[in-house]
Design a protein around this motif. Structure first.
Motif, mmCIF file in Angstrom:
data_model
loop_
_atom_site.group_PDB
_atom_site.id
_atom_site.type_symbol
_atom_site.label_atom_id
_atom_site.label_comp_id
_atom_site.label_asym_id
_atom_site.label_seq_id
_atom_site.Cartn_x
_atom_site.Cartn_y
_atom_site.Cartn_z
ATOM 1 N N SER A 109 -7.253 3.992 -0.224
ATOM 2 C CA SER A 109 -8.003 5.192 -0.604
ATOM 3 C C SER A 109 -7.076 6.408 -0.667
ATOM 4 N N ASN A 110 -6.172 6.531 0.295
ATOM 5 C CA ASN A 110 -5.197 7.635 0.282
ATOM 6 C C ASN A 110 -4.316 7.586 -0.971
ATOM 7 N N TYR A 111 -3.900 6.390 -1.363
ATOM 8 C CA TYR A 111 -3.119 6.253 -2.588
ATOM 9 C C TYR A 111 -3.945 6.702 -3.792
ATOM 10 N N GLU A 112 -5.185 6.238 -3.865
ATOM 11 C CA GLU A 112 -6.033 6.564 -5.008
ATOM 12 C C GLU A 112 -6.321 8.064 -5.113
ATOM 13 N N GLN A 113 -6.449 8.725 -3.988
ATOM 14 C CA GLN A 113 -6.734 10.161 -3.986
ATOM 15 C C GLN A 113 -5.484 11.016 -4.180
ATOM 16 N N GLY A 114 -4.325 10.376 -4.201
ATOM 17 C CA GLY A 114 -3.087 11.122 -4.365
ATOM 18 C C GLY A 114 -2.634 11.805 -3.088
ATOM 19 N N ILE A 115 -3.185 11.390 -1.946
ATOM 20 C CA ILE A 115 -2.791 11.958 -0.656
ATOM 21 C C ILE A 115 -1.434 11.393 -0.224
ATOM 22 N N ARG A 116 -1.240 10.107 -0.509
ATOM 23 C CA ARG A 116 0.023 9.437 -0.201
ATOM 24 C C ARG A 116 0.500 8.725 -1.452
ATOM 25 N N ARG A 117 1.793 8.530 -1.555
ATOM 26 C CA ARG A 117 2.339 7.743 -2.663
ATOM 27 C C ARG A 117 2.821 6.403 -2.117
ATOM 28 N N MET A 118 2.416 5.339 -2.777
ATOM 29 C CA MET A 118 2.840 4.007 -2.337
ATOM 30 C C MET A 118 4.317 3.806 -2.604
ATOM 31 N N GLY A 119 4.928 2.983 -1.789
ATOM 32 C CA GLY A 119 6.322 2.603 -1.989
ATOM 33 C C GLY A 119 6.400 1.325 -2.811
ATOM 34 N N LEU A 120 7.606 0.849 -3.021
ATOM 35 C CA LEU A 120 7.806 -0.355 -3.832
ATOM 36 C C LEU A 120 7.138 -1.581 -3.228
ATOM 37 N N GLU A 121 7.239 -1.719 -1.907
ATOM 38 C CA GLU A 121 6.638 -2.883 -1.250
ATOM 39 C C GLU A 121 5.119 -2.877 -1.405
ATOM 40 N N GLU A 122 4.526 -1.704 -1.244
ATOM 41 C CA GLU A 122 3.070 -1.583 -1.384
ATOM 42 C C GLU A 122 2.640 -1.833 -2.827
ATOM 43 N N ALA A 123 3.424 -1.332 -3.773
ATOM 44 C CA ALA A 123 3.110 -1.569 -5.184
ATOM 45 C C ALA A 123 3.173 -3.056 -5.511
ATOM 46 N N ALA A 124 4.162 -3.742 -4.947
ATOM 47 C CA ALA A 124 4.273 -5.189 -5.168
ATOM 48 C C ALA A 124 3.080 -5.923 -4.548
ATOM 49 N N GLU A 125 2.688 -5.513 -3.358
ATOM 50 C CA GLU A 125 1.554 -6.136 -2.688
ATOM 51 C C GLU A 125 0.250 -5.905 -3.454
ATOM 52 N N LEU A 126 0.059 -4.686 -3.935
ATOM 53 C CA LEU A 126 -1.151 -4.372 -4.697
ATOM 54 C C LEU A 126 -1.153 -5.064 -6.053
ATOM 55 N N SER A 127 -0.011 -5.151 -6.704
ATOM 56 C CA SER A 127 0.032 -5.828 -8.001
ATOM 57 C C SER A 127 -0.270 -7.314 -7.832
ATOM 58 N N ASN A 128 0.136 -7.875 -6.718
ATOM 59 C CA ASN A 128 -0.207 -9.265 -6.399
ATOM 60 C C ASN A 128 -1.720 -9.422 -6.249
ATOM 61 N N ALA A 129 -2.327 -8.480 -5.573
ATOM 62 C CA ALA A 129 -3.777 -8.519 -5.339
ATOM 63 C C ALA A 129 -4.561 -8.228 -6.615
ATOM 64 N N LEU A 130 -3.948 -7.485 -7.527
ATOM 65 C CA LEU A 130 -4.576 -7.143 -8.804
ATOM 66 C C LEU A 130 -3.939 -7.998 -9.894
ATOM 67 N N ASP A 131 -4.154 -9.297 -9.794
ATOM 68 C CA ASP A 131 -3.539 -10.275 -10.692
ATOM 69 C C ASP A 131 -3.319 -9.741 -12.096
ATOM 70 N N ASN A 167 7.293 18.977 -5.027
ATOM 71 C CA ASN A 167 7.085 19.925 -6.119
ATOM 72 C C ASN A 167 5.874 19.502 -6.955
ATOM 73 N N GLU A 168 5.491 20.354 -7.877
ATOM 74 C CA GLU A 168 4.274 20.105 -8.665
ATOM 75 C C GLU A 168 4.370 18.832 -9.493
ATOM 76 N N GLU A 169 5.545 18.543 -10.027
ATOM 77 C CA GLU A 169 5.736 17.327 -10.825
ATOM 78 C C GLU A 169 5.520 16.077 -9.974
ATOM 79 N N SER A 170 6.034 16.086 -8.759
ATOM 80 C CA SER A 170 5.844 14.959 -7.845
ATOM 81 C C SER A 170 4.380 14.795 -7.466
ATOM 82 N N ILE A 171 3.696 15.908 -7.248
ATOM 83 C CA ILE A 171 2.272 15.864 -6.909
ATOM 84 C C ILE A 171 1.480 15.277 -8.067
ATOM 85 N N ASN A 172 1.790 15.703 -9.297
ATOM 86 C CA ASN A 172 1.096 15.173 -10.473
ATOM 87 C C ASN A 172 1.338 13.684 -10.638
ATOM 88 N N LEU A 173 2.575 13.228 -10.405
ATOM 89 C CA LEU A 173 2.872 11.804 -10.503
ATOM 90 C C LEU A 173 2.120 11.017 -9.435
#
Length: 126
Positions: free
Chosen positions: A43-65, A2-8
């Motif tokens: 890049s897909n995450y940044e463009q809003g094409i895909r939404r990252m999951g919890l594991e990916e968010a944890a991995e990226l937060s690790n990389a982005l100290d 839905n539109e709310e999910s797309i915006n998020l």
């Protein structure tokens, strides 16, 4: 979706891009700092094409100290560090061992002589 999910999803992507840019990383550099994420996936995450999951968010937060997965996922809107704190971290990381030791000693002295610490000492002496 839905539109709310797309915006998020787009907001999450914008937050990820802003964090990557704040660190001065290219997509390739950020991908290299992760264990399994490719440049195109980020890049897909940044463009809003895909939404990252919890594991990916944890991995990226690790990389982005300094960032938390909840911040990247827009579950927490307060960045854990201010711009000044990021600048201090960057200066610390760019320093040699002697410089790092000096920075730590200055921080400890400043903490010991901050206004709240001085008030506490005065109250104890009464």
């Amino acid at each position: 979706m839905n539109e709310e999910s797309i915006n998020l999803t787009k907001k999450i992507g914008q937050r990820l891009r802003a964090a990557r840019n704040a660190h001065g990383y290219s997509l390739a550099e950020l991908a290299a700092r992760t264990n399994s994420l490719s440049k195109s996936r980020i890049s897909n995450y940044e463009q809003g094409i895909r939404r990252m999951g919890l594991e990916e968010a944890a991995e990226l937060s690790n990389a982005l100290d300094g960032l938390t997965p909840t911040y990247l996922m827009c579950l927490d809107d307060k960045s854990p560090l201010t711009k000044t704190e990021w600048k201090m971290i960057d200066a610390f990381r760019a320093s040699d061992e002697r410089g790092k030791d000096t920075i730590l000693r200055v921080c400890e002295v400043q903490r010991d002589y901050s206004v709240p610490a001085m008030r506490s000492r005065l109250e104890m002496s009464d």
